[in-house]
Scaffold this active site. Structure first.
Site, PDB file in Angstrom:
ATOM      1  N   GLY A 213      40.105  98.035 -30.015  1.00  0.00           N
ATOM      2  CA  GLY A 213      39.719  97.131 -28.953  1.00  0.00           C
ATOM      3  C   GLY A 213      40.642  97.075 -27.747  1.00  0.00           C
ATOM      4  O   GLY A 213      41.777  97.307 -28.124  1.00  0.00           O
ATOM      5  N   PRO A 215      43.217  95.291 -25.288  1.00  0.00           N
ATOM      6  CA  PRO A 215      44.343  94.356 -25.535  1.00  0.00           C
ATOM      7  C   PRO A 215      43.732  92.973 -25.279  1.00  0.00           C
ATOM      8  O   PRO A 215      43.184  92.623 -24.542  1.00  0.00           O
ATOM      9  CB  PRO A 215      45.373  94.657 -24.540  1.00  0.00           C
ATOM     10  CG  PRO A 215      45.006  96.089 -23.977  1.00  0.00           C
ATOM     11  CD  PRO A 215      43.590  96.243 -24.182  1.00  0.00           C
ATOM     12  N   GLY A 216      44.310  92.041 -26.126  1.00  0.00           N
ATOM     13  CA  GLY A 216      43.887  90.616 -26.267  1.00  0.00           C
ATOM     14  C   GLY A 216      42.602  90.139 -26.750  1.00  0.00           C
ATOM     15  O   GLY A 216      42.310  89.010 -26.701  1.00  0.00           O
ATOM     16  N   GLY A 218      41.962  89.918 -29.942  1.00  0.00           N
ATOM     17  CA  GLY A 218      42.181  89.545 -31.348  1.00  0.00           C
ATOM     18  C   GLY A 218      42.201  90.269 -32.384  1.00  0.00           C
ATOM     19  O   GLY A 218      42.013  89.707 -33.651  1.00  0.00           O
ATOM     20  N   THR A 220      45.014  91.470 -33.882  1.00  0.00           N
ATOM     21  CA  THR A 220      46.211  90.918 -34.714  1.00  0.00           C
ATOM     22  C   THR A 220      45.742  89.463 -35.472  1.00  0.00           C
ATOM     23  O   THR A 220      46.197  89.426 -36.562  1.00  0.00           O
ATOM     24  CB  THR A 220      47.606  90.976 -33.818  1.00  0.00           C
ATOM     25  OG1 THR A 220      47.950  92.322 -33.401  1.00  0.00           O
ATOM     26  CG2 THR A 220      48.666  90.475 -34.884  1.00  0.00           C
ATOM     27  N   HIS A 435      36.908  88.088   7.970  1.00  0.00           N
ATOM     28  CA  HIS A 435      36.956  89.362   7.074  1.00  0.00           C
ATOM     29  C   HIS A 435      36.372  88.918   5.591  1.00  0.00           C
ATOM     30  O   HIS A 435      35.035  89.425   5.146  1.00  0.00           O
ATOM     31  CB  HIS A 435      38.368  89.487   6.819  1.00  0.00           C
ATOM     32  CG  HIS A 435      38.371  90.748   5.713  1.00  0.00           C
ATOM     33  ND1 HIS A 435      38.814  92.141   6.211  1.00  0.00           N
ATOM     34  CD2 HIS A 435      38.423  90.979   4.417  1.00  0.00           C
ATOM     35  CE1 HIS A 435      38.974  92.730   5.163  1.00  0.00           C
ATOM     36  NE2 HIS A 435      38.673  92.168   3.930  1.00  0.00           N
ATOM     37  N   GLU A 436      36.763  87.726   5.136  1.00  0.00           N
ATOM     38  CA  GLU A 436      36.008  87.241   3.966  1.00  0.00           C
ATOM     39  C   GLU A 436      34.632  86.542   4.111  1.00  0.00           C
ATOM     40  O   GLU A 436      33.785  86.832   3.244  1.00  0.00           O
ATOM     41  CB  GLU A 436      36.787  85.783   3.370  1.00  0.00           C
ATOM     42  CG  GLU A 436      38.174  86.349   3.003  1.00  0.00           C
ATOM     43  CD  GLU A 436      38.454  87.603   2.085  1.00  0.00           C
ATOM     44  OE1 GLU A 436      37.633  87.565   1.092  1.00  0.00           O
ATOM     45  OE2 GLU A 436      39.447  88.096   2.165  1.00  0.00           O
TER      46      GLU A 436
END
Length: 628
Positions: A213, A215-216, A218, A220, A435-436
């Site tokens: 999966g 990273p991060g 779960g 481990t 722009h935004e």
């Protein structure tokens, strides 16, 4: 404490040695200190011979092998009184002894004492003894430190952490958002606790489980939960701890690890980041790393070789399954591959409930709303999100975490911290606002596109302003994007650049759209070469991704088309970009009054949320973009 003792010893040994030699020099042997060998004055050797010829010498005592003499002489200048004088003799003078005897002088010789030899011997021995003793003490003190000098000869031993009953403090109840993976791994725990339930129907315990999966997510944490639930001996090690610069060390550590595991079977071995040792053999320029390949070969043999490893379950984690060797992934080694993916909405809500246990949340905090605002977040991202919100609350001297802190934390995690102290000129503020506003207005009026969440002209990170969209949960989970969605995505990305052109003219266009243009080019090229969304080339995938994975994505892409096809790809990419440009420009030109109002709102308030944008659109006559 141990390091402080070693530091003291390292300073104490040289100090003792230097002090010893200084002390030795201060008590270096001299002439024996008796009443017989002391004299208050000295006499030259010439005057001594004159006194001898004048029969004024009554006795002579020789010291230091005949180099020093203490004489008793009659001094005519002192009324012929007897006086003791010290004379330095020129060395070996046998004729002097003859003259003394012929003159009937009392002559006595004192042999040299052997104290100097003893001190020299001790001085030569004490430094090696102190040095060896200090080194022995240091090695003994560091023998329990992993990788310390006391273990210099144990580099072939396994460095796995062993726990007879792993007390990780993590159970399956503490793992949320990945229910499918938990079910797969709960069976492994049941295999270890109640094997008779499975052996009764002929089922065999799986030899290996590979957690795959991003990273991060779960992986481990799941391994810790398995260790906490199983109640069997547990070995944990990282893949990088097998590989050393010495050839054969990694294989030796694998053998030692499995030897210990067999002695404690049934047990679990957890190998984190197994891609460090399990990469494909023979891959890379010039061949693979021999040490790593030998380690992998030994691991393959131990997992499913001639002897087998009954009672040992191997759990490994990686976020790079594409680089693993095929022999490692076959049944019999890793029987199961459990995908630990990013949680969906329900999973994110469970994760937020778990991480919110130890935090003081105010009543206005809505975890369901947070879960909907964070599609694509992993468990680690959500944990970091609540931690950032807690830090912001503490920084603002609050006793509770409110929704404002959580919203600010989401923006901080996604785009970086605000730069409110930066002074912006009115012209630049107006330019960023248009722009935004161009991005937001095109995105809001495009059919079948993600809703606008918030617009801000406050600088964050490297961006002068940002427009947030809320991605659809279905699209995020399935990974399926329609042709119209990708066309809308390109149009939205071009909206900021087009707004600058419409309002300020082509001569005043800035470099603020550089990332937007890169995104547009990337999406258009993928539509043509990967997704088969080209009218001219048809449903064809071009550029096979079957090169060497260690050469990088661009180098690894194998070119399987001609120069004519390459020119056609360029033309199709340009056509898709031009279509998106025309659509976005048409929306902004037709809705110029709304664009001006939205830009003015941003100049005045700096931030506009989704409710304010919807109110603006509902109170004005807007033109929806036509579907291409």
């Amino acid at each position: 404490m141990k390091s402080s003792w070693r530091t003291i010893l390292l300073w104490a040994i040289p100090a003792l040695v230097v002090g010893f030699f200084l002390w030795q020099g201060s008590i270096a042997p001299t002439a024996p200190n008796t009443s017989r060998n002391t004299a208050s004055t000295r006499m030259t050797y010439g005057r001594f011979l004159e006194y001898l010829d004048a029969n004024r010498i009554t006795s002579v005592d020789l010291y230091d092998g005949g180099r020093t003499a203490i004489v008793e002489a009659v001094d005519p200048d002192l009324d012929n009184r007897l006086q003791r004088l010290r004379v330095d003799l020129p060395g070996n003078t046998p004729e002097l002894v003859t003259r003394l005897r012929s003159a009937n002088v009392n002559l006595d010789s004192h042999p040299i004492r052997n104290d100097g030899a003893v001190w020299n011997l001790l001085g030569n021995l004490i430094f090696p003894i102190l040095l060896l003793g200090g080194l022995f003490f240091l090695f003994r003190r560091s023998s329990n430190v992993p990788g310390g000098p006391g273990q210099a000869m144990n580099f072939g031993k396994s460095r796995a952490r062993f726990q007879m009953e792993a007390k990780t403090g993590v159970l399956f109840d503490d793992v949320a958002g990945i229910e499918e993976a938990k079910e797969e791994l709960q069976e492994v725990v049941t295999f270890l606790k109640k094997p008779e339930r499975f052996t009764a129907v002929g089922a065999k315990i799986p030899k290996g489980v590979l957690l795959v999966g991003p990273p991060g997510t779960g992986k481990t944490l799941l391994a810790k939960a398995i260790a906490g639930e199983a109640g069997v001996p547990f070995f944990s090690i990282s893949g990088s701890e097998f590989v050393e610069m010495f050839v054969g060390v990694g294989a030796s550590r694998v053998r030692d690890l499995f030897k210990k595991a067999k002695e404690n079977a049934p047990c679990i071995i957890f190998i984190d980041e197994i891609d460090a040792v399990g990469r494909q053999r023979g891959a890379g320029i010039g061949g693979g790393n021999d040490e790593r390949e030998q380690t992998l070969n030994q691991l393959l043999t131990e997992m499913d070789g001639f002897e087998g490893n009954t009672g040992i379950i191997i759990i490994a984690a990686t976020n790079r399954p594409d680089v693993l060797d095929a022999a490692l992934l076959r049944p019999g080694r890793f029987d199961r591959q459990v995908v630990v993916d990013r949680p969906d909405y329900a999973g994110r809500l469970e994760v937020l409930n778990v991480h919110a246990r130890g935090k003081t949340l105010s009543k206005d905090v809505d975890l369901e709303k947070i879960a909907r605002r964070t599609p694509g977040f992993t468990g680690a991202d959500l944990s970091n999100l609540l931690n950032e919100a807690a830090i912001l609350a503490a920084r603002r001297n609050l006793t509770e975490i409110s929704m404002d802190e959580i919203n600010d934390a989401i923006d901080r995690v996604l785009a970086g911290p605000e730069k409110k102290d930066r002074v912006m000129s009115e012209k630049r503020k107006e330019l960023v606002a248009y722009h935004e506003a161009g991005h937001a207005l095109v995105g809001a009026l495009m059919p079948d596109y993600d809703p606008v969440q918030k617009i801000s002209i406050i600088p964050r990170g490297r961006a002068g302003g940002l427009t947030w969209f809320t991605p659809s949960e279905d699209r995020m989970d399935s990974g399926l994007y329609s042709r119209s969605y990708l066309q809308n995505q390109m149009a939205v990305a071009l909206g900021g650049r087009i707004a600058e052109e419409i309002v300020f003219g082509e001569e005043e266009v800035t470099t603020g759209a550089s990332n937007d243009l890169q995104q547009v080019a990337r999406v258009a090229k993928q539509m043509v070469t990967r997704f088969g969304m080209s009218d001219r080339l048809g449903p064809v995938a071009l550029g096979r991704q079957q090169g060497n994975m260690f050469l990088g994505r661009d180098i690894a892409a194998e070119r399987d088309f001609s120069e004519e096809t390459a020119a056609a790809i360029d033309d199709e990419v340009r056509n898709l970009v031009e279509q998106a440009y025309r659509r976005a420009k048409a929306v902004l030109v037709q809705n110029r009054p709304v664009l001006d109002k939205l830009a003015q709102m941003l100049v005045d308030k700096e931030t506009v949320d989704s409710e304010e944008l919807q109110e603006l659109l509902s109170t004005n006559d807007v033109h929806i973009a036509a579907i291409a």
